[in-house]
Design a protein around this motif. Structure first.
Motif, PDB file in Angstrom:
ATOM      1  N   ALA A  11      -3.748 -10.916 -36.810  1.00 20.13           N
ATOM      2  CA  ALA A  11      -4.920 -11.798 -36.849  1.00 20.13           C
ATOM      3  C   ALA A  11      -5.481 -12.029 -35.445  1.00 20.13           C
ATOM      4  CB  ALA A  11      -4.553 -13.126 -37.496  1.00 20.13           C
ATOM      5  N   TRP A  12      -6.770 -11.779 -35.286  1.00 21.08           N
ATOM      6  CA  TRP A  12      -7.511 -12.056 -34.055  1.00 21.08           C
ATOM      7  C   TRP A  12      -8.697 -12.960 -34.391  1.00 21.08           C
ATOM      8  CZ3 TRP A  12      -7.857  -8.966 -29.155  1.00 21.08           C
ATOM      9  CH2 TRP A  12      -6.721  -8.154 -28.939  1.00 21.08           C
ATOM     10  N   ASP A  13      -9.124 -13.732 -33.410  1.00 20.59           N
ATOM     11  CA  ASP A  13     -10.390 -14.445 -33.537  1.00 20.59           C
ATOM     12  C   ASP A  13     -11.531 -13.445 -33.369  1.00 20.59           C
ATOM     13  OD1 ASP A  13      -9.046 -16.868 -33.789  1.00 20.59           O
ATOM     14  OD2 ASP A  13      -9.111 -17.267 -31.628  1.00 20.59           O
ATOM     15  N   PHE A  14     -12.597 -13.657 -34.156  1.00 17.58           N
ATOM     16  CA  PHE A  14     -13.720 -12.718 -34.152  1.00 17.58           C
ATOM     17  C   PHE A  14     -15.022 -13.504 -34.164  1.00 17.58           C
ATOM     18  CE2 PHE A  14     -17.028 -10.409 -36.428  1.00 17.58           C
ATOM     19  CZ  PHE A  14     -17.034  -9.181 -35.783  1.00 17.58           C
ATOM     20  N   LEU A  15     -15.967 -13.068 -33.330  1.00 20.48           N
ATOM     21  CA  LEU A  15     -17.266 -13.731 -33.260  1.00 20.48           C
ATOM     22  C   LEU A  15     -18.352 -12.674 -33.113  1.00 20.48           C
ATOM     23  CD1 LEU A  15     -18.982 -16.331 -32.992  1.00 20.48           C
ATOM     24  CD2 LEU A  15     -18.570 -16.204 -30.524  1.00 20.48           C
ATOM     25  N   PHE A  16     -19.237 -12.590 -34.103  1.00 23.42           N
ATOM     26  CA  PHE A  16     -20.351 -11.651 -34.018  1.00 23.42           C
ATOM     27  C   PHE A  16     -21.449 -12.268 -33.164  1.00 23.42           C
ATOM     28  CE2 PHE A  16     -24.030  -9.225 -35.702  1.00 23.42           C
ATOM     29  CZ  PHE A  16     -23.550  -7.949 -35.423  1.00 23.42           C
ATOM     30  N   ASP A  17     -22.008 -11.443 -32.282  1.00 22.16           N
ATOM     31  CA  ASP A  17     -22.985 -11.908 -31.291  1.00 22.16           C
ATOM     32  C   ASP A  17     -24.285 -11.121 -31.492  1.00 22.16           C
ATOM     33  OD1 ASP A  17     -24.301 -12.859 -29.078  1.00 22.16           O
ATOM     34  OD2 ASP A  17     -22.949 -11.989 -27.595  1.00 22.16           O
ATOM     35  N   PRO A  18     -25.109 -11.491 -32.477  1.00 22.10           N
ATOM     36  CA  PRO A  18     -26.254 -10.657 -32.860  1.00 22.10           C
ATOM     37  C   PRO A  18     -27.261 -10.421 -31.752  1.00 22.10           C
ATOM     38  CG  PRO A  18     -26.394 -12.822 -33.883  1.00 22.10           C
ATOM     39  CD  PRO A  18     -25.032 -12.725 -33.279  1.00 22.10           C
ATOM     40  N   ASP A  19     -27.410 -11.368 -30.863  1.00 21.77           N
ATOM     41  CA  ASP A  19     -28.387 -11.222 -29.785  1.00 21.77           C
ATOM     42  C   ASP A  19     -27.762 -10.766 -28.469  1.00 21.77           C
ATOM     43  OD1 ASP A  19     -30.497 -12.129 -31.470  1.00 21.77           O
ATOM     44  OD2 ASP A  19     -29.829 -14.203 -31.130  1.00 21.77           O
ATOM     45  N   ALA A  32     -15.624 -27.288 -28.152  1.00 23.75           N
ATOM     46  CA  ALA A  32     -16.089 -28.044 -29.326  1.00 23.75           C
ATOM     47  C   ALA A  32     -16.348 -27.123 -30.517  1.00 23.75           C
ATOM     48  CB  ALA A  32     -17.359 -28.806 -28.976  1.00 23.75           C
ATOM     49  N   ASN A  33     -15.906 -25.865 -30.426  1.00 22.53           N
ATOM     50  CA  ASN A  33     -16.104 -24.899 -31.513  1.00 22.53           C
ATOM     51  C   ASN A  33     -17.586 -24.775 -31.888  1.00 22.53           C
ATOM     52  OD1 ASN A  33     -13.440 -24.048 -31.967  1.00 22.53           O
ATOM     53  ND2 ASN A  33     -13.003 -25.945 -33.061  1.00 22.53           N
ATOM     54  N   THR A  34     -18.409 -24.659 -30.852  1.00 22.86           N
ATOM     55  CA  THR A  34     -19.835 -24.524 -31.115  1.00 22.86           C
ATOM     56  C   THR A  34     -20.196 -23.165 -31.692  1.00 22.86           C
ATOM     57  OG1 THR A  34     -20.120 -23.831 -28.820  1.00 22.86           O
ATOM     58  CG2 THR A  34     -20.452 -26.174 -29.324  1.00 22.86           C
ATOM     59  N   HIS A  35     -19.297 -22.208 -31.569  1.00 23.21           N
ATOM     60  CA  HIS A  35     -19.527 -20.884 -32.129  1.00 23.21           C
ATOM     61  C   HIS A  35     -18.673 -20.696 -33.371  1.00 23.21           C
ATOM     62  CE1 HIS A  35     -21.803 -20.032 -28.575  1.00 23.21           C
ATOM     63  NE2 HIS A  35     -20.740 -20.152 -27.780  1.00 23.21           N
ATOM     64  N   GLU A  36     -19.151 -19.896 -34.285  1.00 22.20           N
ATOM     65  CA  GLU A  36     -18.478 -19.706 -35.570  1.00 22.20           C
ATOM     66  C   GLU A  36     -17.481 -18.553 -35.491  1.00 22.20           C
ATOM     67  OE1 GLU A  36     -21.405 -19.301 -38.601  1.00 22.20           O
ATOM     68  OE2 GLU A  36     -22.322 -21.245 -38.218  1.00 22.20           O
ATOM     69  N   TRP A  37     -16.311 -18.858 -34.951  1.00 28.09           N
ATOM     70  CA  TRP A  37     -15.243 -17.860 -34.900  1.00 28.09           C
ATOM     71  C   TRP A  37     -14.663 -17.656 -36.301  1.00 28.09           C
ATOM     72  CZ3 TRP A  37     -13.898 -15.009 -30.671  1.00 28.09           C
ATOM     73  CH2 TRP A  37     -14.385 -15.428 -29.440  1.00 28.09           C
ATOM     74  N   LEU A  53     -21.240  -8.131 -42.772  1.00 26.99           N
ATOM     75  CA  LEU A  53     -21.329  -7.141 -41.687  1.00 26.99           C
ATOM     76  C   LEU A  53     -20.937  -5.754 -42.166  1.00 26.99           C
ATOM     77  CD1 LEU A  53     -19.661  -9.220 -38.809  1.00 26.99           C
ATOM     78  CD2 LEU A  53     -22.107  -8.993 -39.305  1.00 26.99           C
ATOM     79  N   ARG A  54     -21.029  -5.526 -43.475  1.00 25.97           N
ATOM     80  CA  ARG A  54     -20.490  -4.298 -44.058  1.00 25.97           C
ATOM     81  C   ARG A  54     -21.062  -3.034 -43.425  1.00 25.97           C
ATOM     82  NH1 ARG A  54     -16.201  -5.007 -46.036  1.00 25.97           N
ATOM     83  NH2 ARG A  54     -16.785  -6.306 -47.806  1.00 25.97           N
ATOM     84  N   ASP A  55     -22.340  -3.042 -43.099  1.00 31.17           N
ATOM     85  CA  ASP A  55     -22.953  -1.862 -42.480  1.00 31.17           C
ATOM     86  C   ASP A  55     -23.733  -2.291 -41.239  1.00 31.17           C
ATOM     87  OD1 ASP A  55     -23.528   0.815 -42.194  1.00 31.17           O
ATOM     88  OD2 ASP A  55     -25.331   0.733 -43.435  1.00 31.17           O
ATOM     89  N   THR A  56     -23.124  -3.176 -40.456  1.00 29.83           N
ATOM     90  CA  THR A  56     -23.824  -3.769 -39.319  1.00 29.83           C
ATOM     91  C   THR A  56     -23.163  -3.386 -38.003  1.00 29.83           C
ATOM     92  OG1 THR A  56     -24.401  -5.680 -40.692  1.00 29.83           O
ATOM     93  CG2 THR A  56     -24.625  -5.921 -38.311  1.00 29.83           C
ATOM     94  N   PRO A  57     -23.864  -2.641 -37.153  1.00 31.33           N
ATOM     95  CA  PRO A  57     -23.377  -2.428 -35.785  1.00 31.33           C
ATOM     96  C   PRO A  57     -23.784  -3.602 -34.922  1.00 31.33           C
ATOM     97  CG  PRO A  57     -25.415  -1.229 -36.112  1.00 31.33           C
ATOM     98  CD  PRO A  57     -25.117  -1.914 -37.434  1.00 31.33           C
ATOM     99  N   GLY A  58     -23.568  -3.494 -33.624  1.00 33.38           N
ATOM    100  CA  GLY A  58     -23.987  -4.563 -32.731  1.00 33.38           C
ATOM    101  C   GLY A  58     -22.906  -4.950 -31.742  1.00 33.38           C
ATOM    102  N   ILE A  59     -22.892  -6.219 -31.390  1.00 36.92           N
ATOM    103  CA  ILE A  59     -21.978  -6.740 -30.361  1.00 36.92           C
ATOM    104  C   ILE A  59     -21.101  -7.825 -30.977  1.00 36.92           C
ATOM    105  CG2 ILE A  59     -21.826  -7.949 -28.150  1.00 36.92           C
ATOM    106  CD1 ILE A  59     -24.555  -6.686 -27.460  1.00 36.92           C
ATOM    107  N   ALA A  60     -19.816  -7.770 -30.677  1.00 41.93           N
ATOM    108  CA  ALA A  60     -18.885  -8.777 -31.193  1.00 41.93           C
ATOM    109  C   ALA A  60     -17.806  -9.050 -30.153  1.00 41.93           C
ATOM    110  CB  ALA A  60     -18.262  -8.315 -32.508  1.00 41.93           C
ATOM    111  N   TRP A  61     -17.218 -10.235 -30.266  1.00 40.51           N
ATOM    112  CA  TRP A  61     -16.137 -10.665 -29.383  1.00 40.51           C
ATOM    113  C   TRP A  61     -14.834 -10.785 -30.173  1.00 40.51           C
ATOM    114  CZ3 TRP A  61     -16.863 -11.704 -24.124  1.00 40.51           C
ATOM    115  CH2 TRP A  61     -18.189 -11.706 -23.687  1.00 40.51           C
ATOM    116  N   TYR A  62     -13.761 -10.345 -29.559  1.00 42.24           N
ATOM    117  CA  TYR A  62     -12.419 -10.508 -30.097  1.00 42.24           C
ATOM    118  C   TYR A  62     -11.608 -11.319 -29.087  1.00 42.24           C
ATOM    119  CZ  TYR A  62     -13.181  -6.548 -33.352  1.00 42.24           C
ATOM    120  OH  TYR A  62     -13.642  -5.699 -34.331  1.00 42.24           O
TER     121      TYR A  62
END
Length: 523
Positions: A11-19, A32-37, A53-62
């Motif tokens: 298990a890792w924390d994951f945050l999609f960063d669309p912009d 303050a958990n302002t981001h939706e991990w 995110l089934r067919d979504t590329p882009g930028i994400a944080w782990y």
């Protein structure tokens, strides 16, 4: 010392960063958990975990926090952080320090984190998997990076292979490359050593036969400052590796000082030769008839990531029971576990470069770097016998572009020189492309059956006659030996038959046609 491996899978924390607006500093301010991990599973692409995110590329944080188990003094030790593969561009921070970046979605990379360790540690990875928007991803748009069938089945992004931390000796063996020669029994062992070694040491290399008995051993003194070593060992009457007899030897290399091992690695290998003669394949000097299957290497729940070693073993055993001896591993770089199982159970692998969509200068450079990485990573696997550079002219325009044909011919010669132990296919063609220079004159043919029987028969007649117009470039630039083995490397039914072509003289369908429908034919 014995290496210790600490798995960071799970298990890792994951945050999609669309912009793509977040930074490491932004994440550090997230008390303050302002981001939706969310929680994701590593290894595995993020498309396998999240419906949105089934067919979504882009930028994400782990991110992943972990405590390092208690260990003895860290003097004379190194801690190395290893990533199996991250698709596509990875930026890595460890305890707030930027370790570096890595481009390429299929090959491993690692960082030395020795001086950064704490009792509690935080690992952060920013992953960029591009779409084909050159404004958003100017450095690597999707069409110019190796991606294979992701253009068909959806992109796969993120940490899709295992991640681990490994404790090693400060001076350790970084790589062990083995080149066995079946005809002579000689094994060349090439080693690179992290260091350089600061004091005189000894390198001991032992080869064990498939039954565990010592087949050869040798020692070589290493002077201070040594960073590499090259040894030759002799194995009497070596047992050949083949699908029928997958004999594996084990080479153990130990870096020692005062009779005590500083570092030890073990690698399996096999004595296997592959060549072509008079239109036939020869495996270990004997005629080899290939019975193969195309494997896309996609999985129902995990997409790119093999579910387990046991899953692969089950698949391979079933393939062998079907009478198959070869897998054409289709335009993707295999997870190393896949190749390890193929080595052990005995299946020949026809491996392929994962194509790009547009041959730019940057795409060409990435192709060469990826193929070189594939050869380097997988050199010791006896199962891999064939490389393919391009599949069905995808990413190139061989029919119309002379420069592309020249590039492919140059790549063929470069790869055969880089790895003379395996065969090379330039372009694996269908009716819309051809070969330029190749070790195997393979071809792809799809036709609906049985209404396409006459087309199939015509194809086989032309193919068996080595019809130049079918197989090779018509532009006067093809190099043809004339005895390249002929292999139909893709074939099958492409869609349902044309019923009108099956009617008899009275307009009636054949009796078996109803089997294609859930109810009787309306005719």
């Amino acid at each position: 010392m014995i290496r210790e491996k600490y798995s960071l899978d799970g298990a890792w924390d994951f945050l999609f960063d669309p912009d793509g607006e977040l930074t490491v500093a932004t994440l550090d301010q997230d008390a303050a958990n302002t981001h939706e991990w969310r929680t994701t599973t590593v290894p595995g692409p993020w498309q396998a975990d999240f419906d949105d995110l089934r067919d979504t590329p882009g930028i994400a944080w782990y991110r992943r926090s972990f405590d390092l188990p208690n260990s003895e003094s860290r003097q004379q030790q190194a801690f190395v952080l290893h990533f199996g593969a991250v698709d596509y561009y990875a930026e890595v921070w460890f305890n707030g320090t930027h370790l570096g970046d890595h481009e390429g979605g299929f090959l491993p990379f690692e960082f030395d984190v020795t001086g950064l360790l704490r009792e509690s540690n935080m690992l952060v990875v920013r992953v960029t998997d591009p779409s084909d928007n050159p404004k958003k991803y100017p450095n690597f748009p999707f069409s110019e990076i190796p991606h294979g069938k992701q253009s068909w089945y959806g992109q796969t992004s993120g940490l899709w292979q295992p991640v681990w931390l490994e404790r090693r000796a400060r001076w350790h063996i970084r790589a062990l490359r083995l080149s066995p020669d079946l005809s002579t029994g000689r094994v060349r062992a090439e080693l690179t050593i992290a260091g350089p070694v600061d004091e005189a040491s000894v390198l001991k290399v032992t080869v064990k036969a498939p039954d565990g008995a010592v087949a050869a051993d040798q020692q070589q003194p290493l002077a201070a400052g040594t960073t590499s070593a090259d040894l030759n060992l002799l194995i009497e009457s070596p047992l050949p590796w083949s699908p029928d007899t997958p004999h594996l030897y084990c080479c153990e290399a130990s870096l020692q000082r005062d009779g005590q091992p500083l570092d030890t690695v073990a690698v399996s290998f096999g004595f296997r030769s592959i060549e072509t003669r008079n239109g036939h394949l020869y495996l270990n000097g004997k005629r080899f008839y290939m019975r193969g299957v195309l494997d896309q290497d996609y999985y129902p729940a995990t997409i790119y990531t093999p579910p387990s070693v046991e899953y692969l073993e089950d698949q391979f055993r079933k393939a062998k029971k079907m009478g198959l001896n070869t897998i054409r591993f289709h335009i993707k770089v295999a997870d190393p576990r896949y190749l390890e199982v193929a080595d052990r159970l005995g299946l020949l692998i026809w491996a392929e470069f994962p194509n790009f969509a547009y041959l730019s200068d940057k795409a060409a450079a990435r192709a060469k770097a990826t193929l070189a990485g594939m050869v380097e990573r997988d050199w010791n696997h006896p199962s891999i016998a064939i490389w393919t550079i391009i599949n069905e002219d995808w990413g190139t325009n061989l029919v119309e572009n002379e420069r592309h044909r020249a590039w492919l011919k140059e790549m063929y010669h470069w790869l055969t020189e880089l790895d003379p132990t395996r065969l090379v296919v330039d372009n694996s063609p269908n009716r819309l492309s051809f070969h330029v220079e190749t070790d195997i004159a393979d071809y792809h043919f799809y036709q609906a059956h049985p209404d396409g029987r006459s087309k199939w028969d015509n194809f086989i007649e032309r193919y068996a006659a080595r019809d130049r117009d079918l197989l090779y470039s018509p532009n006067g630039d093809a190099v043809i030996r004339g005895d390249e083995p002929l292999i139909v490397s893709e074939f099958g039914v492409w869609g349902l038959p044309n019923i009108d072509d099956l009617l008899d003289e009275d307009g009636r369908e054949p009796f078996w046609i109803c089997l294609l429908y859930t109810s009787p034919s309306p005719r």
